[in-house]
Design an enzyme around this catalytic site. Structure first.
Site, PDB file in Angstrom:
ATOM      1  CB  THR A 194     -13.703  13.915  29.426  1.00  0.00           C
ATOM      2  OG1 THR A 194     -14.739  15.283  28.703  1.00  0.00           O
ATOM      3  CG2 THR A 194     -13.240  15.196  30.397  1.00  0.00           C
ATOM      4  CE  LYS A 202     -21.419  19.104  31.034  1.00  0.00           C
ATOM      5  NZ  LYS A 202     -20.911  18.852  30.190  1.00  0.00           N
ATOM      6  CB  THR A 241     -20.373  15.081  30.317  1.00  0.00           C
ATOM      7  OG1 THR A 241     -19.690  16.460  30.710  1.00  0.00           O
ATOM      8  CG2 THR A 241     -19.755  13.871  31.599  1.00  0.00           C
ATOM      9  CG  ASP A 242     -20.859  18.532  25.957  1.00  0.00           C
ATOM     10  OD1 ASP A 242     -20.337  18.809  26.975  1.00  0.00           O
ATOM     11  OD2 ASP A 242     -20.249  19.667  25.437  1.00  0.00           O
TER      12      ASP A 242
END
Lengths: 625, 435
Positions: free
Chosen positions: B102, B257, B178-179
């Site tokens: 992202t 996360k 970020t995943d």
């Protein structure tokens, strides 16, 4: 003039992209701090309005209320578009004879003044090409859009703007007319007609700020200007008049500058603190005394065009000041308003020499603690002055309470729109549209006719109810058994008067139940109609029951003997008046008496008692009847 | 130009994006706009036009429509370009490795999704003041969403980090989706030993084509930290709360996360973050590891033959075996203190006897494992399961791959797993560290 309107109406559904209630709240739970940055859309070009706002470098503080969820905070993607809100928008489209789009696509409209946490407002074009007949004219409807409302601005200070998140995401139906409006009065009439049509869906929010108008206006030789967010419908003609005057002035200034062959102003921006160190009054003195600077710039050819403060009508100096203020300075001083007290002609002369100005030239002065700020402010002044050579610069303007407007930001272009990829497109089936079309609500003109027949209202009264947005409430209260005349009086007289009283705290919208119980108490004689205002105050502001409100306002009805005793007391105190005026004393005495009765007995009855007692007294006194 | 065409449905599909057209359906309305890509969820006969107002509308084209081409597409405006540094500069510099995700992506208006940028210059264009404090050397390593990243990519990243420090970088920033950022952070913690400066992984929960992107705060902060040279470990720099004013520095082995969309999705488990960044101020806790001065070592040996399995009621031994082909390691995210159903005892014992290393973590994520409290735990321990205290399942997975890469000998692997390598074990868990 040529004008168009955009009417924005909040809907009484849940929010457009999340299931939160569309309600305002005074209960702030916490705040969240954010910054926003201008970004390019599909074409990757920066929009002028977005660039302008980004350059201001504001930080934003968002007030979180109990009804806020992660979507308003931009912490969760938007949910699918609220189908109920979409149906209202489609119903409005059909009422306006506009054609719905085959597949509705949600767009992001870049707005980085902080009013949207995401930095864009989500909006979708729902229908195009309709019309509405107002006062014998067919007004074209260009578009019907469905969009989310912005956050509520609470305050602004020192580069920080505070917003409350309660309003963000409330569905708004936006109806935009073509540029067909030709007079300030027509602007108001069309706004009223569209407002009544929107309310006929019965799915709109009520109260201050739930319907807002953007006025787009230009004159011959002028430019389209958007006055954004007018909440007071009755002021629309004033905004139109003031804008016409402003554009006329700008066109005249442009012609004069051309006649004088004025070149575009380019500076230089000069530090003139030294020249002004012995100024003895005003902002220049206080800024210089505390270590700040005074900067000045010349405007070739502008002498006499900036206007003097106190002069009626629009002034170009104010335009310059509006631009300067966007940088955070408090204002400007210019040569057309100088010399003034403490700032002598000698100072003006020195400044003119320092800036090498001719007799046709003007100058602008900014005093500020920070020289970079002052310079930035004068750059804005130069930019605005340069635009004057071309006439009226395209702008978005904020409406002010006095009917004038103030520069807010450059008019955005189409580069600020790009697709909202988080929300899937919505196909509209013809079956669904047919279904909506066969269940259209009663149009305002039909309601008006029905009110005349069904409730025996005069056409004026029926029209007034619709115009004031009270048709629904009227019908609801009458259906509860209240007499139409009483309801009309409450809705068109008592409630507006109550709302017009200035108060520090906001007044909650009364529910139909509450109004019903007030009317019930009134018609059962618990208090007289003169007591409606204090009772409303008790129930709405102090959250009392109707009975308590009647008691605490001292409105418990007066007994007949009490009234008679009061009348006799009034007559005793006014013997002289009786002698000189005879029966004509009735009217002044009635005024005194009503002040003492204060709604505790019906006015008509008070008058009868007074008249009878007066005649008796006069007979006793032996004077002429 | 200008003449109506025969079958407007076919014709309009043949026109390139950017063509200006006029479409007149039988109802007599005229649509005037520019063809833009329709979204992948649009209906079959829908063409999307961008109107002069900027709005896009989806229109169903029928054979009775009249289509007129007004003008051909204009040359698309090119994105602003920024010079990139081709060789390391002489002043202190920071390396920015890009991997996609992202933070280094933009909206793809064709599909409606977010796609990695193809050109690293676009990153600098999106983050104008990135090199305000000094040079930033941008090195694209690969461009993938983080869900597409595989363990071999961790090795490539570790080697790139080693190269950058070798060339004199003060610190290295890795922009990452970020995943799976937590996995990469954990893996790099074991692969990159004794970094002479910070290795800061950073991401964004909102893409930088949005004015509200958290990347606008996260990336400059990560670069600021890298330039400070004050840390000697692998960390993750992301929002500490939902405000844009404070960022947390998480140890790479402890971070996870914990939310699918919030800016403050990343949390250190079992311990507080090792530091914070507020504006230009970097605040490091006592636990933060400073550069040691020992030589940098890139342990690029990694054995990918590891399975990570979350235990759940109904996971039978037969089902569990399906996860295992030639795996040398199995990490279980067990229940509670580290349990699986007792019916697994035989199978696990056989696996371990066959040379497979089985590690136990807890799916509770907070708290440690403990084999001694319940009979099941004691039996699993006796069967040879390695209890990994409070390692996150993802960290244990990465550590297992690293440990298996170091040795063929299960006893040695077991020892490496139990040994604290880079401060991954917390051991002392305080009441106030519960989130």
């Amino acid at each position: 003039m040529k004008a168009g309107l955009e009417v924005h109406q909040q809907l009484a559904t849940t929010k457009l992209f999340c299931p939160c209630p569309s309600e305002l709240s005074e209960q702030v739970e916490r705040t969240v701090r954010r910054r926003l940055r201008a970004t390019g859309g599909e074409t990757r070009a920066l929009d002028p309005a977005a660039k302008f706002e980004s350059a201001l470098g504001y930080s934003f503080l968002y007030e979180v209320v109990p009804t806020t969820c992660l979507v308003e905070l931009d912490e969760e993607p938007p949910h699918a578009i609220n189908p109920e809100a979409l149906d209202v928008a489609l119903t409005v489209s059909l009422l306006l004879h506009a054609a719905p789009i085959d597949e509705i696509l949600v767009m992001r409209k870049l707005v980085i003044d902080g009013s949207n946490t995401a930095g864009f407002q989500r909006t979708a074009l729902v229908a195009v090409g309709g019309w509405i007949d107002v006062g014998g004219h067919r007004i074209s409807i260009d578009t019907v859009c469905l969009e989310e409302d912005a956050a509520r601005k609470v305050s602004e200070a020192g580069g920080e703007v505070r917003y409350r998140l309660d309003r963000l995401g409330i569905p708004l139906v936006e109806v935009a007319t073509g540029p067909d409006l030709t007079s300030p009065e027509q602007v108001r009439d069309v706004a009223q007609a569209i407002g009544a049509l929107l309310r006929s869906t019965h799915r709109v929010r009520r109260g201050i700020g739930t319907i807002r108008e953007d006025l787009n206006l230009s004159i011959e030789g002028g430019t389209r200007i958007e006055i954004k967010g007018v909440q007071e419908l009755r002021l629309l003609p004033t905004y139109a008049d003031e804008e016409i005057a402003r554009q006329r002035l700008l066109v005249r200034i442009k012609e004069e500058l051309h006649r004088r062959q004025a070149p575009p102003p380019t500076g230089p921006i000069v530090d003139v603190s030294e020249l002004l160190k012995d100024v003895t009054a005003g902002p220049v003195r206080s800024v210089l005394k505390t270590g700040g600077v005074a900067m000045a710039v010349g405007l070739p050819g502008f002498h006499g065009l900036l206007g003097r403060p106190g002069e009626p009508g629009p002034r170009f100096g104010r335009e310059l000041a509006d631009y300067a203020r966007t940088t955070g300075v408090r204002g400007i001083l210019h040569s057309d308003e100088l010399p003034e007290e403490g700032f002598g002609a000698a100072h003006v002369e020195q400044l003119r020499n320092r800036l090498s100005l001719g007799k046709d030239d003007a100058f602008v002065l900014v005093a500020h603690a920070n020289s970079a700020k002052a310079t930035e402010a004068l750059r804005q002044v130069l930019q605005r002055a340069t635009a004057a050579l071309a006439g009226v610069p395209p702008e978005t303007r904020d409406p002010l309470p006095d009917g004038t407007s103030r520069f807010s930001r450059p008019l955005p272009g189409r580069d600020r729109m790009y697709p909202e990829t988080d929300v899937p497109p919505v196909p509209l089936s013809s079956e669904h549209l047919t279904k909506l079309g066969s269940h259209l609500p009663e149009r305002p003109e039909e309601t008006r006719a029905r009110f005349r027949e069904q409730f025996g209202l005069s056409d004026d009264v029926a029209a007034l109810l619709l115009q004031e947005g009270e048709a629904d409430r009227f019908e609801s209260l009458v259906r509860r058994g209240q007499p139409p005349a009483l309801v009309v009086r409450l809705l068109t007289h008592d409630l507006p008067a109550f709302a017009a009283t200035p108060r520090t705290e906001p007044v909650p919208e009364p529910s139909d139940d509450l109004l019903d119980s007030v009317l019930r108490a009134l018609s059962s004689g618990q208090f007289a109609k003169e007591g409606v205002q204090p009772v409303l105050e008790g129930v709405l502001l102090h959250k009392r029951s109707v009975d308590e409100a009647v008691m605490s306002a001292g409105l418990a009805p007066m007994s007949r003997p009490e009234l008679e005793a009061l009348v006799s007391g009034v007559l005793d105190r006014n013997e002289t008046l009786l002698r000189t005026r005879g029966r004509a004393a009735l009217s002044p005495l009635m005024g005194d008496l009503m002040r003492e009765v204060r709604g505790r007995r019906d006015g008509k009855e008070v008058a009868q008692v007074l008249e009878r007692a007066l005649i008796e007294r006069l007979e006793k006194m032996g004077g002429p009847p | 130009m200008g003449e109506p065409t025969f079958d407007p449905r076919k014709k309009i599909r043949s026109l390139p994006v950017g063509t200006e057209v006029e479409l007149t359906p039988p109802d007599g309305r005229t649509w005037h706009g520019i063809i833009v890509p329709s979204t992948e969820f649009s209906g079959e006969n829908i063409v999307v036009l961008k109107l002069a107002s900027g709005y896009n509308v989806g229109l169903e084209v029928t054979e009775r429509d009249v289509l007129t081409v007004i003008s051909k597409p204009r040359r698309p405006r090119t994105s602003p370009t920024v010079e990139t540094v081709s060789s390391p500069p002489t002043e202190p510099w920071v390396a920015l490795l890009t991997t996609g995700g992202t933070i280094a992506s933009r909206v793809d208006y064709q599909t409606g999704g977010v796609k990695p940028v193809r050109d690293e210059r676009e990153i600098l264009a999106a983050f104008p003041a990135l090199d305000a404090e000094g040079p930033v050397h941008i090195l694209p390593v690969f461009e993938r969403f983080s869900e597409d990243i595989v363990p071999l990519d961790w090795v490539a990243l570790a080697q790139k980090v080693g190269e950058c420090f070798g060339l004199g970088a003060k610190g290295v920033v890795i922009a990452h989706g970020t995943d799976t950022l937590g996995f990469t952070a954990a893996a790099l913690s074991f692969l990159v030993r004794n970094p002479p400066g910070p290795v800061a992984l950073v991401g964004a929960q909102r893409s930088p084509d949005r004015p509200s992107s958290d990347g606008f705060t996260n990336l400059p902060a990560a670069i600021h930290l890298a330039r400070s040279g004050e840390l000697g470990e692998v960390v993750v720099v992301m929002h500490d709360g939902v405000s844009d004013d404070r960022l947390a520095i998480h140890r790479g082995t402890r971070v996870r996360k914990m939310h699918s969309s919030r800016r403050d999705a990343f949390e250190s488990r079992n311990a507080p973050p090792i530091g914070y960044i507020e504006g230009k101020r970097i605040e490091l806790g006592g636990e933060a590891r400073r550069p040691t001065g020992s030589p940098l070592r890139i342990d690029a040996r990694l054995d990918e033959r590891v399975a990570l399995v979350t235990y759940y009621p109904g996971l039978t031994p037969v089902r569990l075996r399906r996860f295992l082909r030639n795996e040398r390691g199995l990490v279980l995210a067990g229940t509670g203190l580290g349990h699986v159903a007792r019916e697994h005892l035989r199978g696990l014992r056989k696996l371990i006897e066959g040379g497979v290393t089985v590690g136990m973590t807890t799916q509770c994520l907070e708290g440690g494992t403990d084999p001694y409290v319940y009979a099941t735990g004691r039996d699993l321990l006796r069967a040879g399961v390695v209890y990994l205290d409070d390692l996150l399942p993802e960290t244990a997975y990465a550590k297992m791959m690293w440990a298996l890469g170091q040795s063929e000998d299960p006893a040695r692997v077991r020892a490496l797993l139990l040994e604290d390598q880079v401060g991954e074990f917390v051991t002392r868990r305080r009441l106030e560290d519960l989130p």
